[in-house]
Enzyme design. Structure first.
Site, PDB file in Angstrom:
ATOM      1  N   ALA A  64      -6.299   2.064  -4.748  1.00 57.74           N
ATOM      2  CA  ALA A  64      -7.038   2.545  -3.582  1.00 57.74           C
ATOM      3  C   ALA A  64      -6.168   3.571  -2.859  1.00 57.74           C
ATOM      4  O   ALA A  64      -4.941   3.578  -3.026  1.00 57.74           O
ATOM      5  CB  ALA A  64      -7.351   1.370  -2.668  1.00 57.74           C
ATOM      6  N   GLY A 107      -6.185  -0.922  -7.276  1.00 58.55           N
ATOM      7  CA  GLY A 107      -7.614  -0.672  -7.488  1.00 58.55           C
ATOM      8  C   GLY A 107      -7.904  -0.015  -8.826  1.00 58.55           C
ATOM      9  O   GLY A 107      -9.009  -0.162  -9.363  1.00 58.55           O
ATOM     10  N   GLU A 110      -8.134  -2.803 -11.136  1.00 57.62           N
ATOM     11  CA  GLU A 110      -9.355  -3.542 -10.784  1.00 57.62           C
ATOM     12  C   GLU A 110     -10.601  -2.795 -11.259  1.00 57.62           C
ATOM     13  O   GLU A 110     -11.562  -3.411 -11.720  1.00 57.62           O
ATOM     14  CB  GLU A 110      -9.373  -3.777  -9.267  1.00 57.62           C
ATOM     15  CG  GLU A 110      -8.279  -4.753  -8.847  1.00 57.62           C
ATOM     16  CD  GLU A 110      -8.045  -4.777  -7.339  1.00 57.62           C
ATOM     17  OE1 GLU A 110      -7.640  -3.733  -6.783  1.00 57.62           O
ATOM     18  OE2 GLU A 110      -8.276  -5.818  -6.723  1.00 57.62           O
ATOM     19  N   GLU A 130      -0.065  -4.474  -4.827  1.00 59.11           N
ATOM     20  CA  GLU A 130      -0.437  -4.496  -3.404  1.00 59.11           C
ATOM     21  C   GLU A 130       0.547  -5.273  -2.534  1.00 59.11           C
ATOM     22  O   GLU A 130       0.717  -4.961  -1.357  1.00 59.11           O
ATOM     23  CB  GLU A 130      -1.845  -5.093  -3.235  1.00 59.11           C
ATOM     24  CG  GLU A 130      -2.970  -4.212  -3.745  1.00 59.11           C
ATOM     25  CD  GLU A 130      -3.299  -4.404  -5.224  1.00 59.11           C
ATOM     26  OE1 GLU A 130      -2.483  -5.025  -5.944  1.00 59.11           O
ATOM     27  OE2 GLU A 130      -4.353  -3.919  -5.648  1.00 59.11           O
TER      28      GLU A 130
END
Ligand code: CAA
Length: 256
Positions: A64, A107, A110, A130
């Site tokens: 992200a 992300g 993911e 993260e």
């Protein structure tokens, strides 16, 4: 501003390229919303049989967008349900292959796990770093990674924030195939073209049933599979596929 994703069509296959190479394809809101919005009509299009999602040579996606998130408050994240739109990507029903070259972190990992299969270049590096940012995975990583590779490896990656290479990811069961980097797209496209020759209804049912295995107990999962199997006898693709076998000719599927 460049479009955050590039969509190309090769017959029945749609190639989606994440297009923020200078930011290692960091997944900002524009990428998230564009992916969800632009792929929805293609998902419903009977002429589209498979998606291939790829990044750049260096990075599938480095997670992200940290710069976009850095100043947000709890109230903003919670009230906007930040990342919720990713579930619209995950919910696409057309088979999707992630072709991962370089970094698939946070992300990015993911996003790859939201696809039905991950094909990894031998340069691929996977991780959920993260924890190093003072947070935890927020696009499904704690759940999907644990379902896919088990608690031992998921805890190791999520708590240490370390990366694993393509060979380890294959041993862990995260990736379907490891491929020389210069052959990655060729092989991903060949698999996508193969999938796209089959009836879309059967392909959608197949992936839906496999996904249910991650959510249901064995008995319910088998009942779910059996219902879908029976339902496919209402399709002309079943009639065609079985007739073609018996008549010793290639089938011609329509998705109907
Ligand atoms: N968000 C925003 N920008 C990012 C980014 C990210 N996740 N990852 C890389 N970038 C930017 C860098 O800031 C840099 O920008 P500038 O040129 O403006 O300085 C540019 O991309 C190139 O990055 P590097 O110079 O760091 O490139 P590198 O090749 O040396 O290293 C990397 C690549 C190892 C991927 C490194 O960039 C990195 O560690 N990125 C962050 C990985 C990360 O922490 N991901 C998790 C994000 S949080 C998350 O994903 C939450 C969730 O669950 C959804």
């Amino acid at each position: 501003m460049d479009h955050p994703i590039i969509i190309e069509r090769q017959d029945r296959v749609v190639i989606v390229t994440l297009n923020r190479p200078a930011a290692r394809n960091a997944l900002n809101s524009a990428v998230m919303l564009t992916l969800a919005d632009d792929l929805a009509p293609l998902d419903r299009d009977p002429g589209v049989g498979c998606f291939v999602i790829r990044g750049s040579e260096k990075a599938f996606a480095a997670g992200a967008d940290i710069k976009e998130m850095a100043d947000k408050t709890f109230a903003e994240m919670y009230t906007q349900d930040f990342f919720a739109a990713w579930e619209r990507f995950a919910a696409l029903r057309t088979p999707k292959i992630a072709a991962v070259s370089g970094y698939a972190l946070g992300g990015g990992c993911e996003l790859a796990m939201m696809c039905d299969m991950i094909f990894a270049a031998d340069t691929a590096m996977f991780g959920q770093p993260e924890i190093k940012l003072g947070v935890i995975p927020g696009m499904g990583g704690t759940q999907r990674l644990t379902k896919l590779v088990g608690k031992a490896k998921a805890m190791d990656l999520i708590l240490t924030g370390r990366m694993m290479d393509a060979a380890e990811a294959e041993r862990a069961g995260l990736v379907s195939r490891v491929i020389a980097a210069d052959k990655l797209m060729e092989e991903a496209l060949a698999a996508a073209q193969t999938i796209a020759t089959y009836g879309k209804t059967a392909a959608m049912a197949a992936r839906e049933a496999v996904d249910r295995a991650l959510e249901l107990g064995l008995r319910e999962g088998i009942v779910f599979e059996r219902r879908l199997f029976h339902a496919l006898f209402a399709t002309s693709d079943q009639t065609e596929g079985m007739a073609a076998f018996i008549e010793k000719r290639p089938p011609s599927f329509t998705g109907k």
